[in-house]
Design an enzyme around this catalytic site. Structure first.
Site, short mmCIF file in Angstrom:
data_model
loop_
_atom_site.label_atom_id
_atom_site.label_comp_id
_atom_site.label_asym_id
_atom_site.label_seq_id
_atom_site.Cartn_x
_atom_site.Cartn_y
_atom_site.Cartn_z
N ASP A 106 -110.57 -35.97 -48.86
CA ASP A 106 -111.42 -35.98 -47.67
C ASP A 106 -112.52 -34.93 -47.80
O ASP A 106 -112.23 -33.76 -48.10
CB ASP A 106 -110.59 -35.64 -46.43
CG ASP A 106 -110.21 -36.87 -45.64
OD1 ASP A 106 -110.91 -37.90 -45.73
OD2 ASP A 106 -109.20 -36.80 -44.92
N ASP A 133 -107.94 -34.34 -44.70
CA ASP A 133 -108.28 -33.11 -43.97
C ASP A 133 -107.28 -32.88 -42.83
O ASP A 133 -107.37 -31.89 -42.10
CB ASP A 133 -109.74 -33.11 -43.48
CG ASP A 133 -110.04 -34.25 -42.55
OD1 ASP A 133 -109.18 -35.12 -42.32
OD2 ASP A 133 -111.18 -34.29 -42.01
N SER A 134 -106.30 -33.80 -42.69
CA SER A 134 -105.16 -33.54 -41.79
C SER A 134 -104.39 -32.31 -42.28
O SER A 134 -103.54 -31.79 -41.55
CB SER A 134 -104.24 -34.77 -41.71
OG SER A 134 -103.93 -35.25 -43.01
N GLU A 155 -116.02 -39.80 -43.15
CA GLU A 155 -115.87 -40.50 -41.88
C GLU A 155 -117.23 -40.89 -41.33
O GLU A 155 -118.15 -40.07 -41.27
CB GLU A 155 -115.18 -39.58 -40.85
CG GLU A 155 -113.74 -39.25 -41.22
CD GLU A 155 -113.06 -38.37 -40.17
OE1 GLU A 155 -113.64 -38.12 -39.09
OE2 GLU A 155 -111.93 -37.92 -40.45
N LYS A 173 -113.54 -39.26 -49.57
CA LYS A 173 -113.58 -40.07 -48.35
C LYS A 173 -114.43 -39.37 -47.32
O LYS A 173 -114.33 -38.15 -47.16
CB LYS A 173 -112.15 -40.31 -47.82
CG LYS A 173 -112.12 -41.05 -46.49
CD LYS A 173 -110.74 -41.63 -46.17
CE LYS A 173 -109.78 -40.67 -45.54
NZ LYS A 173 -110.19 -40.09 -44.25
N GLU A 222 -108.83 -46.64 -38.78
CA GLU A 222 -107.81 -45.88 -38.05
C GLU A 222 -107.77 -46.28 -36.58
O GLU A 222 -108.80 -46.30 -35.90
CB GLU A 222 -108.10 -44.37 -38.19
CG GLU A 222 -107.06 -43.51 -37.49
CD GLU A 222 -107.10 -42.04 -37.88
OE1 GLU A 222 -107.87 -41.66 -38.80
OE2 GLU A 222 -106.36 -41.25 -37.26
O1 KIV Z 1 -106.83 -36.77 -42.98
C1 KIV Z 1 -106.06 -37.73 -43.04
O2 KIV Z 1 -104.85 -37.59 -43.21
C2 KIV Z 1 -106.64 -39.06 -42.89
C3 KIV Z 1 -105.69 -40.20 -42.68
C4 KIV Z 1 -105.17 -40.16 -41.32
C5 KIV Z 1 -106.30 -41.50 -43.02
O3 KIV Z 1 -107.82 -39.22 -42.90
#
Ligand code: KIV
Length: 273
Positions: A92, A53-54, A124, A122, A191
């Site tokens: 994510d 989600d980056s 969080e 994934k 992280e």
């Molecule tokens: O969204 C992302 O890129 C991440 C990584 C930093 C692990 O969750």
């Protein structure tokens, strides 16, 4: 890669990354959000691609990962999956698609799996989202956990500093890691935490632990592609190794193009019909 050109490469599955931990082979993971980069990563031999989600920061220019939507993540993930022959693709789940309501979490995860063709999701968090994690896993969807710095909670923490330096927070992180493993997560991302704590968690868990700013004693590493290639410039945490300065390289190519157009040097005779 050692695979002969005619052979199909062995696909990386959730079981393969677990075997990699058993034989102490480090896992290499990077983010990708589009077809072209995903193809380069896959053919280069990356083990795991995270559609992170980056993308909210890197692709859309938002300040945080909070605004990106489920539909936007599905668009990025399906573009990535179309490029893949070998890598495991994990997506994510965006903020708001799984917190608080495990039925909605399951529906969001099902949409990701059905509409993208990715191999897992994934999420969080630890104890507070464990019901969602369990429900998604019960439906047969592989889940990767994510503890330590959890960027979707930035407005709760207020800063991106190193997490779990204090004993109480470190203990909660270790407890959460065990809880996620017991719930059936196939892997865990840690992280921005102290290296010793990363090593402790990797040593205690049977599932692979992949670090970003979690030191060298974990089972694998992940970085944001645009950061490690030096496309993004305004972000320099200690854990980030830049393997290239693509911002400079691309700028040089663009300014050369502009000059050539202005000076009537592009196109030349051979470049026209
Ligand atoms: O969204 C992302 O890129 C991440 C990584 C930093 C692990 O969750």
């Amino acid at each position: 890669m050692s695979t002969a050109a005619s052979e199909k490469p062995r696909r990386v599955t959730t079981h393969v990354v677990q075997e990699m931990k058993l034989r102490r082979e480090k896992i290499a993971m990077l983010t990708a959000y589009d077809y072209s980069f995903a193809k380069i990563l896959d053919r280069a031999g990356i083990d795991v691609i995270l559609v992170g989600d980056s993308a909210s920061n890197v692709m859309a220019g938002h300040e945080t990962t909070v605004p990106i939507t489920l539909n936007e993540m599905i668009y990025h993930a399906s573009s990535v999956v179309r490029a893949i022959e070998r890598a495991l693709v994990i997506v994510d789940m965006p903020f708001g698609s799984y917190q608080g309501n495990s039925k909605e979490a399951l529906n969001s995860a099902i949409r990701i799996m059905k509409e993208t063709g990715a191999h897992g999701v994934k999420l969080e968090g630890g104890r507070e989202i464990i019901e969602s994690v369990s429900r998604i896993i019960s439906a047969g969807i592989p889940v990767m956990g994510h503890l330590g710095l959890t960027p979707q909670a930035i407005h709760k923490f207020g800063t991106y500093v190193v997490r779990a330096k204090e004993e109480a927070e470190a203990k909660k992180l270790v407890d959460d890691a065990h809880l996620l493993e017991e719930a059936g997560c196939f892997a865990l991302v840690l992280e921005k935490i102290p290296a010793a704590l990363g090593g402790q968690v990797a040593g205690e868990l049977k599932i692979p632990v992949i670090g970003i700013g979690a030191g060298r004693f974990v089972d694998g590493q992940v970085l944001v592609l645009h950061d490690m290639l030096g496309i993004t410039q305004d972000f320099s945490p200690r854990f980030l190794r830049r393997y290239h300065n693509l911002y400079q390289e691309i700028t040089k190519a663009i300014t050369n193009y502009i000059d050539d157009v202005k000076n009537l040097e592009f196109p030349n005779e051979k470049e026209q019909y």
